[in-house]
Design an enzyme around this catalytic site. Structure first.
Site, PDB file in Angstrom:
ATOM      1  N   GLU A 180      23.419  42.155  47.061  1.00 46.90           N
ATOM      2  CA  GLU A 180      23.622  40.691  47.083  1.00 46.90           C
ATOM      3  C   GLU A 180      25.012  40.398  47.633  1.00 46.90           C
ATOM      4  O   GLU A 180      25.989  40.986  47.197  1.00 46.90           O
ATOM      5  CB  GLU A 180      23.453  40.126  45.665  1.00 46.90           C
ATOM      6  CG  GLU A 180      23.835  38.674  45.496  1.00 46.90           C
ATOM      7  CD  GLU A 180      23.062  37.718  46.410  1.00 46.90           C
ATOM      8  OE1 GLU A 180      21.820  37.696  46.335  1.00 46.90           O
ATOM      9  OE2 GLU A 180      23.708  37.003  47.212  1.00 46.90           O
TER      10      GLU A 180
ATOM     11  N   LYS B 130      18.418  20.780  38.646  1.00 46.13           N
ATOM     12  CA  LYS B 130      17.687  20.321  37.452  1.00 46.13           C
ATOM     13  C   LYS B 130      18.656  19.916  36.348  1.00 46.13           C
ATOM     14  O   LYS B 130      18.379  18.993  35.577  1.00 46.13           O
ATOM     15  CB  LYS B 130      16.727  21.404  36.946  1.00 46.13           C
ATOM     16  CG  LYS B 130      15.300  21.196  37.396  1.00 46.13           C
ATOM     17  CD  LYS B 130      14.989  21.533  38.822  1.00 46.13           C
ATOM     18  CE  LYS B 130      15.148  20.556  39.892  1.00 46.13           C
ATOM     19  NZ  LYS B 130      14.917  21.067  41.232  1.00 46.13           N
TER      20      LYS B 130
ATOM     21  N   GLY C 103      12.409  14.203  51.830  1.00 46.14           N
ATOM     22  CA  GLY C 103      11.523  15.271  51.349  1.00 46.14           C
ATOM     23  C   GLY C 103      11.929  15.697  49.950  1.00 46.14           C
ATOM     24  O   GLY C 103      12.496  14.906  49.180  1.00 46.14           O
TER      25      GLY C 103
ATOM     26  N   ASP D  64      11.149  33.115  50.726  1.00 49.37           N
ATOM     27  CA  ASP D  64      11.326  32.137  51.816  1.00 49.37           C
ATOM     28  C   ASP D  64      11.351  32.800  53.195  1.00 49.37           C
ATOM     29  O   ASP D  64      10.905  32.207  54.175  1.00 49.37           O
ATOM     30  CB  ASP D  64      12.644  31.363  51.635  1.00 49.37           C
ATOM     31  CG  ASP D  64      12.575  30.340  50.515  1.00 49.37           C
ATOM     32  OD1 ASP D  64      11.581  30.330  49.765  1.00 49.37           O
ATOM     33  OD2 ASP D  64      13.534  29.552  50.379  1.00 49.37           O
TER      34      ASP D  64
ATOM     35  N   HIS E 235      -3.438  16.418  19.717  1.00 48.16           N
ATOM     36  CA  HIS E 235      -3.050  15.010  19.707  1.00 48.16           C
ATOM     37  C   HIS E 235      -1.838  14.829  18.816  1.00 48.16           C
ATOM     38  O   HIS E 235      -1.770  15.465  17.767  1.00 48.16           O
ATOM     39  CB  HIS E 235      -4.213  14.166  19.160  1.00 48.16           C
ATOM     40  CG  HIS E 235      -3.896  12.715  19.043  1.00 48.16           C
ATOM     41  ND1 HIS E 235      -3.842  11.896  20.139  1.00 48.16           N
ATOM     42  CD2 HIS E 235      -3.588  11.942  17.968  1.00 48.16           C
ATOM     43  CE1 HIS E 235      -3.534  10.665  19.740  1.00 48.16           C
ATOM     44  NE2 HIS E 235      -3.367  10.663  18.434  1.00 48.16           N
TER      45      HIS E 235
END
Ligand code: NAI
Length: 482
Positions: A34, A51, A183, A313, A446
């Protein structure tokens, strides 16, 4: 002297680190390389920090708009210390990235920090802080990810023209931001910046927001809410260029052949991402890359070079973290001797706007394009769900699309509270080839938002309880297809 491994993963995003852990779990001597931070774009400058900011923005909005209705007496103006917010956001990222480091260590994966360059299909040279080392591996997994696209007239400098990375790192409020591209990223970031009080203008070249990326009915709900919150949206508008002007920046936009100027303080460029396939010496070793820059792979994510795999990706659409992780596990298992192929029926997708949009399976237009024209479509609004009402989050609905005869579920599209968490049930249903009855006859607890899924399935069959639908003639008619 070269260090030798069974598996070497290049890139430690949600594709790479997951692949490395699984390979190590399977007893392979594994290394991961990395150049920036463990966890890649997603954990450090993408999914997770965005987020965190979206959560904070939502929290602020709820304090401003919902809390008074519940009797909370808060000051009219709630002050936000952007520096503290930044520090908190960074602590979230650090926790996640640190967690990846611990997992890799705990699984005895060798972490090598540095820039990797292939010198042959079996060998990688890694330039790190302490010099250069050579890694040889029987199998390489390329998981180098993607980066933002630039368009003519706009070069990302992270000062005036920002990418998502730059905008997420801002420790001050931006008064006016021009977002180019309506987008995924543009709308997620534009929405939270509006929550913090920025004036937001979204410039979108297509005739609609999230064009082709989500169910049009879902998009409509979000578009309405964006407008209500004060976000300015320009459609069929192409950003042409920008310049410094008095008191800020000026963006030139072509709207139907006419030029318009937008005044702002920062520009956020979010017009898509491109695969990182042009570095790491990938071209020098004869790796086949398609015209869009994706590494060519087969259903096992093998490239044209034996022992070299590509995931995430860099290996094709959809550019989503969870698809990368799925591929990572699969490739590690293939290297471990399993006979697997990528055959996911659906890659669920979530757009963290307000309210959230989530989908699994096909949209109506995709069904029709695939010749599936005889459809049953059920829609159930969150406004008729007790939990949603008690949460004061009633915008939106769940829509289920199924085959009219077999009732096999083709697609589920959600816009509304917790859509991101609700969609997994739909993904499971589609993977399992479930019918409307499977969802409708599963007892959902519920009071929960999940009941909306059950009722949407009932609605598709014409007999949801909590909305008015035409009367049934017999119980037999209620489950006609079984
Ligand atoms: P995108 O492909 O979602 O949207 C880009 C938009 O820019 C398109 O609507 C396009 O019409 C518009 N555009 C292009 N050129 C333009 C111009 N000159 N003027 C005005 N508009 C123009 O790309 P985005 O938002 O950059 O996201 C990239 C990828 O990142 C997504 O495809 C997605 O895979 C991933 N992502 C996923 C997230 C999630 O899972 N929640 C969140 C953020 C990103």
């Amino acid at each position: 002297m070269a260090e030798k491994f069974d598996v070497c993963v290049v890139g430690s995003g949600p594709g790479g680190y997951v692949a490395a852990i699984r390979a190590a779990q399977l007893g392979k001597k594994t290394a991961i390389v990395e150049r920036e931070a463990l966890g890649g774009v997603c954990l450090n400058i993408g999914c997770i920090p965005s987020k965190a900011m979206i959560t904070a923005g939502h929290f602020l909005q709820r304090m401003q708009h919902d809390a008074p209705t519940m009797g909370f007496q808060l000051p009219k103006e709630i002050k936000v210390d952007m520096k503290v917010l930044q520090d908190w956001k960074q602590s979230v990222c650090n926790k996640m990235s640190g967690g990846v480091a611990q997992l890799l260590k705990g699984n005895s994966v060798t972490v090598i920090m540095g820039e990797g360059t292939f010198t042959s299909p079996k060998s990688l040279s890694v330039k790190g802080k302490d010099g250069t080392k050579t890694i040889e591996a029987t199998n390489f997994i390329i998981a180098t990810g993607s980066r933002p696209i630039e368009i003519p007239g706009f070069t990302i400098d992270e000062k005036d023209v920002l990418s998502s990375t730059g905008v997420l790192a801002l420790a001050e409020k931006v008064e006016r931001i021009c977002v180019i591209g309506g987008g995924y990223i543009g709308l997620e970031i534009g929405s939270y910046m509006r929550s913090f009080g920025s004036e937001v203008t979204v410039v979108e070249a297509a005739s609609g927001l999230l064009n082709g990326l989500a169910d049009p009915d879902c998009v409509q709900v979000v578009a309405r809410k964006l407008k209500k919150s004060g976000v300015e949206v320009m459609l069929s508008a192409k950003a042409k260029g920008w310049k410094k002007a008095k008191g800020g920046l000026e963006v030139t936009v072509d709207v139907g052949g006419k030029e318009q100027l937008i005044k702002c303080d920062k520009i956020l460029l979010t017009v898509g991402r491109k695969p990182n396939s042009d570095g790491a010496g990938l071209k020098n070793i004869g790796l086949e890359i398609d015209q869009k820059g994706f590494i060519k792979v087969n259903a096992q994510r093998r490239t044209n070079l034996p022992g070299v795999f590509a995931i995430g990706d860099v290996a094709g659409q959809p550019m989503l973290a969870h698809k990368a992780s799925h591929e990572g596990v699969m490739v590690a298992e293939i290297i471990g001797g399993a006979n697997r192929v990528y055959d996911a029926k659906t890659v669920p997708a979530v757009i963290f706007v307000d309210p959230e949009i989530a989908s699994a399976g096909l949209m109506e237009s995709e069904c029709k394009a695939a010749g599936k024209t005889d459809l049953k479509i059920g829609k159930f609004p969150f406004g008729a769900n007790g939990r949603a009402v008690s949460m004061m989050e009633t915008d939106g609905f769940i829509k289920i699309i199924a085959d009219a005869k077999t009732h096999v579920v083709y697609g589920v599209h959600i816009v509304g509270p917790e859509a991101s968490n609700l969609i997994s049930e739909a993904a499971l249903a589609i993977e399992m080839g479930a019918r409307l009855e499977d969802i409708a006859l599963t007892i959902h607890p519920h009071p929960t938002l999940g009941e909306t899924m059950m009722e949407a399935a009932e609605a598709a069959m014409g007999h949801a309880i909590h909305i008015i639908q035409r009367p049934l003639t017999s119980a037999k008619g209620a489950s006609a297809s079984t």
